[in-house]
Design a protein around this motif. Structure first.
Motif, PDB file in Angstrom:
ATOM      1  N   THR A   1       5.744   8.196  -4.523  1.00 40.35           N
ATOM      2  CA  THR A   1       4.740   7.764  -5.507  1.00 40.35           C
ATOM      3  C   THR A   1       5.151   6.448  -6.178  1.00 40.35           C
ATOM      4  O   THR A   1       4.309   5.576  -6.406  1.00 40.35           O
ATOM      5  CB  THR A   1       4.544   8.850  -6.578  1.00 40.35           C
ATOM      6  OG1 THR A   1       5.832   9.308  -7.038  1.00 40.35           O
ATOM      7  CG2 THR A   1       3.766  10.026  -6.016  1.00 40.35           C
ATOM      8  N   GLN A   2       6.429   6.311  -6.487  1.00 41.26           N
ATOM      9  CA  GLN A   2       6.908   5.062  -7.086  1.00 41.26           C
ATOM     10  C   GLN A   2       6.712   3.890  -6.126  1.00 41.26           C
ATOM     11  O   GLN A   2       6.315   2.794  -6.536  1.00 41.26           O
ATOM     12  CB  GLN A   2       8.392   5.185  -7.445  1.00 41.26           C
ATOM     13  CG  GLN A   2       8.700   6.201  -8.526  1.00 41.26           C
ATOM     14  CD  GLN A   2      10.191   6.441  -8.687  1.00 41.26           C
ATOM     15  OE1 GLN A   2      10.962   6.330  -7.727  1.00 41.26           O
ATOM     16  NE2 GLN A   2      10.616   6.772  -9.907  1.00 41.26           N
ATOM     17  N   LEU A   3       6.981   4.133  -4.850  1.00 42.28           N
ATOM     18  CA  LEU A   3       6.892   3.072  -3.852  1.00 42.28           C
ATOM     19  C   LEU A   3       5.447   2.671  -3.575  1.00 42.28           C
ATOM     20  O   LEU A   3       5.180   1.532  -3.169  1.00 42.28           O
ATOM     21  CB  LEU A   3       7.583   3.516  -2.561  1.00 42.28           C
ATOM     22  CG  LEU A   3       9.086   3.793  -2.685  1.00 42.28           C
ATOM     23  CD1 LEU A   3       9.623   4.425  -1.412  1.00 42.28           C
ATOM     24  CD2 LEU A   3       9.848   2.502  -3.008  1.00 42.28           C
ATOM     25  N   ILE A   4       4.530   3.599  -3.792  1.00 43.38           N
ATOM     26  CA  ILE A   4       3.110   3.243  -3.689  1.00 43.38           C
ATOM     27  C   ILE A   4       2.693   2.439  -4.913  1.00 43.38           C
ATOM     28  O   ILE A   4       2.023   1.407  -4.810  1.00 43.38           O
ATOM     29  CB  ILE A   4       2.235   4.501  -3.548  1.00 43.38           C
ATOM     30  CG1 ILE A   4       2.499   5.187  -2.206  1.00 43.38           C
ATOM     31  CG2 ILE A   4       0.748   4.143  -3.666  1.00 43.38           C
ATOM     32  CD1 ILE A   4       1.766   6.514  -2.031  1.00 43.38           C
ATOM     33  N   GLU A   5       3.107   2.913  -6.088  1.00 41.11           N
ATOM     34  CA  GLU A   5       2.710   2.244  -7.333  1.00 41.11           C
ATOM     35  C   GLU A   5       3.242   0.820  -7.426  1.00 41.11           C
ATOM     36  O   GLU A   5       2.538  -0.091  -7.874  1.00 41.11           O
ATOM     37  CB  GLU A   5       3.197   3.064  -8.533  1.00 41.11           C
ATOM     38  CG  GLU A   5       2.410   4.336  -8.761  1.00 41.11           C
ATOM     39  CD  GLU A   5       2.889   5.090  -9.986  1.00 41.11           C
ATOM     40  OE1 GLU A   5       2.102   5.221 -10.942  1.00 41.11           O
ATOM     41  OE2 GLU A   5       4.059   5.533  -9.999  1.00 41.11           O
ATOM     42  N   ASN A   6       4.498   0.612  -7.010  1.00 36.54           N
ATOM     43  CA  ASN A   6       5.061  -0.743  -7.149  1.00 36.54           C
ATOM     44  C   ASN A   6       4.816  -1.634  -5.928  1.00 36.54           C
ATOM     45  O   ASN A   6       5.253  -2.784  -5.895  1.00 36.54           O
ATOM     46  CB  ASN A   6       6.563  -0.677  -7.472  1.00 36.54           C
ATOM     47  CG  ASN A   6       7.403  -0.050  -6.349  1.00 36.54           C
ATOM     48  OD1 ASN A   6       7.012  -0.035  -5.189  1.00 36.54           O
ATOM     49  ND2 ASN A   6       8.579   0.457  -6.718  1.00 36.54           N
ATOM     50  N   GLY A   7       4.139  -1.074  -4.925  1.00 40.15           N
ATOM     51  CA  GLY A   7       3.759  -1.884  -3.774  1.00 40.15           C
ATOM     52  C   GLY A   7       4.813  -1.997  -2.686  1.00 40.15           C
ATOM     53  O   GLY A   7       4.562  -2.594  -1.632  1.00 40.15           O
ATOM     54  N   GLU A   8       6.002  -1.417  -2.900  1.00 43.70           N
ATOM     55  CA  GLU A   8       7.088  -1.568  -1.925  1.00 43.70           C
ATOM     56  C   GLU A   8       6.778  -0.893  -0.586  1.00 43.70           C
ATOM     57  O   GLU A   8       7.178  -1.383   0.479  1.00 43.70           O
ATOM     58  CB  GLU A   8       8.387  -0.993  -2.496  1.00 43.70           C
ATOM     59  CG  GLU A   8       9.056  -1.862  -3.549  1.00 43.70           C
ATOM     60  CD  GLU A   8      10.420  -1.325  -3.932  1.00 43.70           C
ATOM     61  OE1 GLU A   8      11.179  -0.930  -3.021  1.00 43.70           O
ATOM     62  OE2 GLU A   8      10.724  -1.279  -5.136  1.00 43.70           O
ATOM     63  N   LEU A   9       6.076   0.232  -0.634  1.00 42.86           N
ATOM     64  CA  LEU A   9       5.799   0.959   0.604  1.00 42.86           C
ATOM     65  C   LEU A   9       4.902   0.128   1.522  1.00 42.86           C
ATOM     66  O   LEU A   9       5.188  -0.038   2.709  1.00 42.86           O
ATOM     67  CB  LEU A   9       5.143   2.305   0.290  1.00 42.86           C
ATOM     68  CG  LEU A   9       5.031   3.264   1.480  1.00 42.86           C
ATOM     69  CD1 LEU A   9       6.410   3.682   1.979  1.00 42.86           C
ATOM     70  CD2 LEU A   9       4.220   4.501   1.097  1.00 42.86           C
ATOM     71  N   GLU A  10       3.835  -0.403   0.966  1.00 40.42           N
ATOM     72  CA  GLU A  10       2.915  -1.204   1.773  1.00 40.42           C
ATOM     73  C   GLU A  10       3.560  -2.517   2.215  1.00 40.42           C
ATOM     74  O   GLU A  10       3.319  -3.002   3.325  1.00 40.42           O
ATOM     75  CB  GLU A  10       1.636  -1.467   0.985  1.00 40.42           C
ATOM     76  CG  GLU A  10       0.782  -0.217   0.825  1.00 40.42           C
ATOM     77  CD  GLU A  10      -0.173  -0.294  -0.358  1.00 40.42           C
ATOM     78  OE1 GLU A  10      -1.372  -0.450  -0.119  1.00 40.42           O
ATOM     79  OE2 GLU A  10       0.309  -0.216  -1.520  1.00 40.42           O
ATOM     80  N   GLN A  11       4.409  -3.058   1.357  1.00 40.36           N
ATOM     81  CA  GLN A  11       5.117  -4.292   1.728  1.00 40.36           C
ATOM     82  C   GLN A  11       6.051  -4.031   2.910  1.00 40.36           C
ATOM     83  O   GLN A  11       6.120  -4.835   3.850  1.00 40.36           O
ATOM     84  CB  GLN A  11       5.909  -4.814   0.532  1.00 40.36           C
ATOM     85  CG  GLN A  11       6.625  -6.133   0.812  1.00 40.36           C
ATOM     86  CD  GLN A  11       7.376  -6.637  -0.412  1.00 40.36           C
ATOM     87  OE1 GLN A  11       7.448  -5.979  -1.436  1.00 40.36           O
ATOM     88  NE2 GLN A  11       7.952  -7.824  -0.298  1.00 40.36           N
ATOM     89  N   ALA A  12       6.760  -2.902   2.878  1.00 36.64           N
ATOM     90  CA  ALA A  12       7.680  -2.567   3.965  1.00 36.64           C
ATOM     91  C   ALA A  12       6.923  -2.308   5.273  1.00 36.64           C
ATOM     92  O   ALA A  12       7.411  -2.624   6.355  1.00 36.64           O
ATOM     93  CB  ALA A  12       8.505  -1.339   3.589  1.00 36.64           C
ATOM     94  N   ALA A  13       5.730  -1.740   5.153  1.00 37.18           N
ATOM     95  CA  ALA A  13       4.933  -1.438   6.340  1.00 37.18           C
ATOM     96  C   ALA A  13       4.175  -2.656   6.850  1.00 37.18           C
ATOM     97  O   ALA A  13       3.783  -2.702   8.024  1.00 37.18           O
ATOM     98  CB  ALA A  13       3.947  -0.316   6.033  1.00 37.18           C
ATOM     99  N   GLY A  14       3.950  -3.609   5.968  1.00 41.27           N
ATOM    100  CA  GLY A  14       3.129  -4.754   6.342  1.00 41.27           C
ATOM    101  C   GLY A  14       1.669  -4.381   6.486  1.00 41.27           C
ATOM    102  O   GLY A  14       0.897  -5.053   7.165  1.00 41.27           O
ATOM    103  N   LEU A  15       1.291  -3.299   5.818  1.00 39.09           N
ATOM    104  CA  LEU A  15      -0.084  -2.799   5.874  1.00 39.09           C
ATOM    105  C   LEU A  15      -0.500  -2.315   4.497  1.00 39.09           C
ATOM    106  O   LEU A  15       0.321  -1.788   3.742  1.00 39.09           O
ATOM    107  CB  LEU A  15      -0.200  -1.621   6.847  1.00 39.09           C
ATOM    108  CG  LEU A  15      -0.039  -1.893   8.340  1.00 39.09           C
ATOM    109  CD1 LEU A  15       0.074  -0.566   9.089  1.00 39.09           C
ATOM    110  CD2 LEU A  15      -1.213  -2.704   8.883  1.00 39.09           C
TER     111      LEU A  15
END
Length: 258
Positions: free
Chosen positions: A197-211
């Motif tokens: 949830t933190q990684l979704i909120e701060n944008g890190e998850l999408e940044q790591a996926a490039g999507l």
């Protein structure tokens, strides 16, 4: 009641493999008549000394095409089921319900380009089954497996995940998979740090996926800690992503059998 009329079958325990003090895998024989869709779960039963049976639900790790059944479990301190299970050895009997259950299956989605598989702990199990079945590789252009654990030693099935690309039937599709492990209690090279949830909120998850996670292109499956499921659903709802129902297709599917 005859054996054929019983709601369960008697299967033989083939392997019990401890991974950490709190995690283990178990493999059993598979009744020829047992059918399931990748992503579903089975009810397993252990017979206690007094003759009563304790039942628990476990997602299949194995694919629908394997001749065995494999499951991934956490050890619950003083837990009635895992306490009984810990006493079993290879060759002992485990009861398996004849019917598979659950709706964390690909037919929950009628469309979509990117499939996000968000898991914590043993919640990765149904996604491993899905990834070993050919359907998901044909249906989506990108598949992002996010697997969160407290410590890196708790990230199980790393050999299986890494070996998917080497399977003959997936060779031309292997480029579709992106694996994003994340740990919450330590920093580890090659893994994200923090809760999903933190990684979704701060944008890190999408940044790591490039999507980006979007209603238009993304379909999201969630399995794991109940609080994570609730919190992630709330975040996705804020992006206009809704639970996919049989009469009203959406972008999100979850499994709640805790």
């Amino acid at each position: 009641m005859t054996a054929s009329a019983e709601k369960f079958t008697h299967q033989t325990l083939l392997e019990v493999t401890p991974l950490t003090p709190s995690l283990f895998t178990l493999r059993t024989t598979r009744d020829p008549g047992f059918r399931f869709q990748a992503g579903q779960f089975a009810r397993l039963g252990v017979t206690k000394a007094d003759g009563s049976v304790v039942w628990r639900a476990y997602s299949m790790v194995s694919s629908p095409h394997d001749e065995f059944l494999e499951f991934f479990s956490i050890v619950v301190p003083d837990g009635e089921f895992t306490s009984e299970l810990s006493r079993l050895c290879e060759g002992d009997t485990l009861l398996v319900d004849r019917q598979a259950f659950g709706y964390l299956t690909l037919d929950r989605f009628v469309d979509g380009r990117d499939l996000w598989l968000l898991s914590t702990g043993t919640g990765v199990a149904p996604f491993l089954s899905i990834l070993q079945d050919f359907e998901v590789w044909e249906k989506f252009e990108r598949i992002i497996l996010v697997y969160s654990a407290r410590e890196v030693q708790e990230l199980a099935y790393q050999t299986l995940i890494a070996g998917l690309a080497e399977r003959d039937y997936l060779a031309e599709h292997a480029h579709k998979l992106l694996y994003l492990p994340t740990v919450t209690r330590e920093h580890h090279p090659g893994a994200l740090t923090g809760r999903i949830t933190q990684l979704i909120e701060n944008g890190e998850l999408e940044q790591a996926a490039g999507l980006a996670i979007s209603p238009e292109h993304s379909r999201v499956m969630i399995c794991g800690n109940p609080q994570m499921i609730d919190d992630t659903r709330a975040l996705l709802k804020g992006r206009d992503m809704r639970l996919s129902l049989s009469r009203k297709p959406g972008q999100v599917a979850v499994e709640n059998y805790w």
